[in-house]
Structures are given as structure tokens and as C-alpha cells.
Design an enzyme around this catalytic site. Structure first.
Site, short mmCIF file in Angstrom:
data_model
loop_
_atom_site.label_atom_id
_atom_site.label_comp_id
_atom_site.label_asym_id
_atom_site.label_seq_id
_atom_site.Cartn_x
_atom_site.Cartn_y
_atom_site.Cartn_z
N THR A 63 0.76 -0.98 0.37
CA THR A 63 -0.04 -0.04 0.02
C THR A 63 1.21 1.59 -0.14
O THR A 63 0.53 2.48 -0.36
CB THR A 63 -0.53 0.20 1.08
OG1 THR A 63 -1.64 -1.31 0.74
CG2 THR A 63 -1.59 0.99 1.46
N ASP A 133 1.62 -7.10 -4.25
CA ASP A 133 0.60 -6.59 -3.12
C ASP A 133 1.28 -8.02 -2.46
O ASP A 133 1.03 -8.94 -2.52
CB ASP A 133 -1.41 -7.19 -4.00
CG ASP A 133 -2.34 -7.22 -2.14
OD1 ASP A 133 -2.22 -7.90 -1.56
OD2 ASP A 133 -2.42 -6.09 -2.68
N SER A 134 1.14 -8.08 -1.27
CA SER A 134 1.04 -8.95 0.26
C SER A 134 0.24 -9.63 -0.27
O SER A 134 1.21 -11.24 -0.17
CB SER A 134 1.47 -7.73 1.01
OG SER A 134 0.10 -7.97 2.04
N SER A 135 -0.66 -9.82 -0.63
CA SER A 135 -1.67 -11.10 -0.84
C SER A 135 -1.24 -12.49 -1.59
O SER A 135 -1.46 -13.44 -1.50
CB SER A 135 -2.68 -10.77 -0.55
OG SER A 135 -3.82 -9.70 0.38
N THR A 165 0.90 -4.69 4.12
CA THR A 165 0.67 -5.27 5.85
C THR A 165 0.00 -6.63 6.20
O THR A 165 0.00 -7.37 6.29
CB THR A 165 -0.21 -4.24 6.17
OG1 THR A 165 -1.60 -4.04 5.96
CG2 THR A 165 0.31 -2.63 6.24
N ASP A 166 -0.77 -7.09 4.81
CA ASP A 166 -1.55 -7.85 5.41
C ASP A 166 -0.67 -9.53 5.35
O ASP A 166 -0.94 -10.00 6.31
CB ASP A 166 -2.22 -8.78 3.66
CG ASP A 166 -3.65 -7.47 3.40
OD1 ASP A 166 -4.20 -7.16 4.40
OD2 ASP A 166 -4.30 -7.71 2.42
#
Length: 598
Positions: A63, A133-135, A165-166
């Protein structure tokens, strides 16, 4: 041919001239010339001794660098550095131009304004393509991050990893185990709101992570968020909408950044090995998380525990409890452990530890489960992945590793064996004179007095005194008024036994004094060969700037025929192809003098 002969026989650099990188004014960029420029008093009237500290920022995505697109927030390649360049708090363009920084470090390098102790934090950004994206993070991405840290380890003083952050807690835990014998800070950070927004948490998070990574030798994988530095394998994400997104339920923060940055050195994890830093890139994917819930069927557990599963984190109730009136469920767990599957018992609770106090917890021990203590599920899972990848270990050895505290991921029973400060006669006398008694003030007295005492003990080779100071809880990584640690002093004096003692107690080889010298620099200067060899085995190395500055020194040694001095520099990892002030290398000088180096 000797090692020195091999070093001097390496291909030479082109002499300074048209092939060299040039400054914006067209002047060939010689490293020693740049050093003169950035130390020039006219550029820094407040102090002629500006020390540059380097940090590598690994931008994986997340993010913090996202921009708004038609389908929502998404990463935008090549935008992050250009945006930071426009923010004075993140980049001093005048300093960069005056010191030819871009020519020396590259276009993706920025520099913070000068700190109050006259240091410049120079940080280079390594941006992944594609940004993630960390996902979408996988174990392959963990390996890539670890490999990039290893590849650049000797070039930088610290590392910051920008991450979504995920899954940041999973990555921080995994890297903590992958990075073996770590001696420099690796700090993960990100944000809840993109850094481009008017009101965001990204700027404070990035700035705090950069400053801690550059200015403090904390040899851990950490996570920095909302003014707090946590141990990476102790955190979990607890809030999706707050700037305070992470918590470390079972361990207080390592540092708090308020008006001042306060490091809790007693909490910082330090290994007791003198081995060199390395990254273990082998991870086992056949691991998983299984959460108990009322009414879970034996069939569910059986299906989850089927091959190729090799390791499982079982999230149990309370202090590690499971139903003891379910023989069918317990039988499936017992079958799995008998088949060689390692099952770690971790509590579902946010805070607390696994304890066999209840009968419902004892039945899991009888089923072959290993108590996970107060590990987070993220830490236990990544630890399983790391340990199970060690194919040279048998099952019993792997189980033993899983129950050991490898990187500070679980509380140790030995934590309370340290002598109480109030029992130290020395501290009692000082405290009485100063009329203080509370624990915080006693610790402040200890931390103020013991660094110079430890340095004196190191100077005279007094290990007995060092051991007494250690029993007081002293931190041998703290420096004296000159920025020197006991390891600096012992390296100067040639006390090999003291150097070995300090290294075995987790003292960092990367600490720099006020002149930018490390213990390795001191050992080379005073020609203590065995200490140079020991420090190198532990991972000590010259910084890029020191290597560049060494060209003139090496040429001087070669000109005087000082082969012993050249050999010491060679043992320390010097580059004999670095030119001196006149563009010649030590190789050139040796050749012109016809010295015999075989």
C-alpha cells in the site's frame, strides 16, 4: 603463488581517464576525489567530518507505494523514487549534486537531510518488477528478498523492506529464520495509507525505519510500524483500519520513536555464534495451519494431515488445550506424529503461552505434539518451513530445533537467570551516591558507566571483569564517548582471547566509531593478523567507502616494499585494483618496483 600474489595478479581497473564515470562538470569521478568533496568544510560548515551511512530499500510493493486506478489502489512501477525525490524530508538534492552522488551510487539513490550528529543516510531503492500486493506473496518471494539481502550485504549498513501489511508478519518471521548469523538490521515496514495521500502513515514509517536501520546496529529482522520497532517473528496484524496495525503481544517493542528514539538494548536478540552471515533459501512448502473449533470432526483432521503434509501448527484453546473426551480426534493426531509429521501446539489467544497445566493440554503432549510456547502462528509456521527444509537432520533433530529458541521467537526460561541490578555492589554504591533507587534509574546508571569500564577491561585483556559486567546485564555493544565499543579496543590492542569472548557474546563487528572505523579497520591498522582472520570469519568487511579510500594506502605500502602490510590488507579483503590519488593501483606500483610477491 601466495594469496597476496593472487590478489595483485587480478585484472586491473582502467587508469583514471575517459573510461571513468564523470561528474556533471565533466571531471573524472575518482572515489578519493569524491571523499574529499563530501568532507569539504565549505559544504558542511558545521562539521568537516560528515559520515555517510548506507541503507538498501527493497521495494516489494504494498500500500505504501500504491496509487489510485480505475479498479482501486494498485502499485505503479518507477513512481516511488521520483515521488520521494520531490520531498525535502526524504531527499537533499543539493547534497546529491555537490558530492556527485548519482555518479557514484546510481540514479535510484537518495539522501536524507543531515542528522544532528552529522551523519548522512544515503539509501538506494531496489524496486521489484512486478510490484506485489502482499496477498500474492509466496515462499519464492521470501527467497528472493533474502537472496537480495545476501547479495548486497557487504555494500550496505542496514536494510529496509517495503511490504504490504496483510502478510508482513509472515515475511518478517520467515526472514528471521532464513537470515542466519545476521549482524545488521533488516526492517520491514509499509503503511495503511499510500505515501502519496495528504494524510498518511507511510512517511513516518519509512523515515523511522530508515533512521533505525542506518543509525543503530540491531542484528535482527524487525518490523517498524507506528513509531514502534518490533521483533519480526513476534508480531501479528491486529487492525485493518488503524495506523497501529501490528502488535507484539508477548514481547515489548525493541524501540520506541518519539521525541527521541529509545532502544531497549536488553531486549535486542544477539546470537552467540561467530559464524558468517548467510541466507538459507531452502523452505519446505508442505506445512499448514489447523485451528481447533468446537465440533471439529476426526475426518477433517485426517484429511488435513494426509501426505505430503510434513508439518502443522495446531491452534488450540487457551493455554494449549484440546478436548480430552475425543479419542477419535486424538487418535488422528497420534497417527500423524507417529508417521513423522511434526505438529506444533500454539494457542489461539492473542497473548499467552502454551502450558501443560490442564489435563486437556497433557493429552496433546501424549499424542506427540511439541509445545510452541508463546510463538505466534506466523512464527511457528515459518519456523516449521525453515527447519523441515534441513534435509541433513533426522526427525529427532528437527523436533529438537522446533522446541529451541532460535531467533528470539519464543520466551526463554533462562531469561530470569541474569543477576538483579540491585544485587550489584558496584551499582549500589553509585546509586547511593546519586540517591536513586528505581529500576529505570539504576539501568540508566549501568548503561552510562559500564561501556567505558568494558572498554578499559578490553584494553588490558581482563575477561574476568568483562564477565562480571555481563552478569550485571551490561550490553557490550554500547559505545563510549568516542563511539568505540570494547571490540574496537580489543582489536587495537591485539587481545585475541578478548575478541573471541566478545564475539561469542553477540558483539557486532559492524559498529562504527566517530571516524567511521570498524573493529576490522583497527585490527588492520595495528597489524593483528589473527584478529583480522577471526573478524573476517565472523563476517566483518570493509565498507565501499573504506575500500575506495584504501587505494592510496595500498600504493604507499607497495612503494615502501611493505609486503607484510599488504598481506594484512589482503586478509582483510582489500581490493588491490582500487586506484590511489594519482590513478595508479598497488598492482602498478608493485610492477614498477619489481617486487617479488610469490
Amino acid at each position: 603463488m601466495t594469496s597476496l600474489a593472487r590478489a595483485l595478479a587480478q585484472p586491473q581497473l582502467e587508469p583514471t581517464g575517459a573510461s571513468d564515470a564523470c561528474s556533471p562538470r565533466g571531471v573524472p569521478l575518482v572515489p578519493s576525489r569524491r571523499r574529499q568533496l563530501w568532507s569539504c568544510p565549505s559544504l558542511h560548515p558545521a562539521s568537516p567530518n560528515v559520515l555517510e551511512v548506507r541503507v538498501l530499500v527493497v521495494n516489494t510493493g504494498g500500500t505504501i507505494g500504491m496509487t489510485l486506478h480505475d479498479n482501486g489502489l494498485a502499485p505503479q512501477p518507477d513512481a516511488f523514487v521520483q515521488s520521494l525525490r520531490k520531498l525535502p524530508i526524504f531527499h537533499d538534492e543539493q547534497y546529491a549534486q555537490q558530492t556527485f552522488m548519482y555518479d557514484y551510487y546510481g540514479e535510484n539513490t537518495l539522501v536524507l537531510p543531515m542528522t544532528k550528529d552529522y551523519k548522512r543516510i544515503v539509501y538506494s531503492v531496489l524496486e521489484y518488477n512486478p510490484l506485489l500486493d502482499s496477498s500474492n506473496m509466496t515462499t519464492d518471494d521470501w527467497v528472493k528478498i533474502g537472496t537480495d539481502i545476501k547479495k548486497n550485504y557487504e555494500e550496505f549498513d542496514g536494510f529496509v523492506v517495503l511490504h504490504g501489511t496483510d502478510t508482513m508478519a509472515y515475511t518478517a518471521s520467515a526472514l528471521s529464520f532464513m537470515c542466519e548469523h545476521l549482524g545488521k538490521p533488516v526492517i520491514l515496514t509499509g503503511s495503511q495509507v499510500p505515501i502519496y495521500e495528504i494524510r498518511n502513515d507511510g512517511r513516518d514509517n519509512l523515515l523511522g525505519a530508515l533512521m533505525i536501520a542506518a543509525l543503530y546496529v540491531i542484528p535482527e529482522v524487525c518490523l517498524y510500524f507506528y513509531n514502534k520497532l518490533y521483533r519480526g517473528n513476534r508480531v501479528t496484524k491486529v487492525d485493518t483500519g488503524s495506523f497501529s496495525a501490528f502488535a507484539s503481544p508477548n514481547l515489548s517493542p525493541l524501540a520506541i520513536a518519539e521525541a527521541e528514539i529509545t532502544i531497549k538494548w536488553d531486549t535486542v536478540w544477539r546470537g552467540n555464534s561467530t559464524a558468517k552471515f548467510q541466507v538459507s533459501t531452502e523452505l519446505n512448502r508442505n506445512v499448514g495451519l489447523l485451528r481447533l473449533f468446537p465440533g471439529i470432526t476426526a475426518a477433517t483432521a485426517r484429511a488435513f494431515l494426509q501426505p505430503p503434509m510434513e508439518g502443522v501448527v495446531l491452534e488450540t484453546y487457551g493455554s494449549g488445550n484440546a478436548p480430552d473426551n475425543r479419542p477419535d480426534l486424538l487418535e488422528e493426531l497420534k497417527k500423524a506424529t507417529d508417521a513423522g509429521i511434526i505438529i506444533i501446539n500454539c494457542t489461539q489467544c492473542l497473548k499467552g503461552t502454551v502450558s501443560p497445566s490442564y489435563a486437556t493440554g497433557q493429552v496433546l503432549i501424549e499424542a506427540g505434539l511439541i509445545a510452541g510456547g508463546d510463538m505466534t502462528p506466523e512464527a511457528a509456521l515459518s519456523k516449521l518451513s525453515y527447519v523441515l527444509a534441513k534435509r541433513d537432520l533426522d526427525l529427532d533433530a528437527r523436533k529438537k530445533l522446533m522446541s529451541q529458541n532460535l531467533r528470539g521467537e519464543m520466551s526463554s526460561d533462562l531469561a530470569g537467570t541474569r543477576l538483579c541490578l540491585s544485587k550489584s555492589r558496584f551499582i549500589q554504591v553509585i546509586a547511593k551516591c546519586l540517591n536513586i533507587s528505581c529500576k529505570e534509574e539504576l539501568e540508566a546508571v549501568r548503561d552510562a558507566f559500564t561501556p567505558p569500564l568494558a572498554c578499559v577491561a578490553a584494553k588490558i585483556g581482563d575477561i574476568e571483569t568483562l564477565e562480571a559486567l555481563k552478569q550485571m546485564g551490561s550490553n557490550f555493544c554500547l559505545d563510549d564517548y568516542d563511539g568505540r565499543t570494547p571490540l574496537h579496543i580489543a582489536a587495537c590492542e591485539g587481545h585475541l582471547n578478548v575478541v573471541n569472548y566478545l564475539l561469542s557474546h553477540g558483539v557486532t563487528v559492524y559498529a562504527k566509531d566517530r571516524y567511521g572505523d570498524t573493529p576490522l579497520c583497527n585490527a588492520v591498522r595495528f597489524r593483528h593478523r589473527k584478529i583480522v582472520q577471526l573478524l573476517r570469519q565472523t563476517g566483518a568487511h570493509f565498507s565501499r567507502e573504506k575500500l575506495d579510500e584504501a587505494g592510496t594506502e595500498l600504493c604507499s605500502l607497495a612503494a615502501s616494499g611493505d609486503l607484510d602490510g599488504l598481506e594484512i590488507w589482503n586478509l582483510a579483503g582489500a581490493d588491490f585494483t582500487k586506484p590511489g590519488y594519482d590513478g595508479r593501483t598497488a598492482v602498478d606500483v608493485v610492477g614498477s618496483r619489481g617486487l617479488n610477491i610469490t
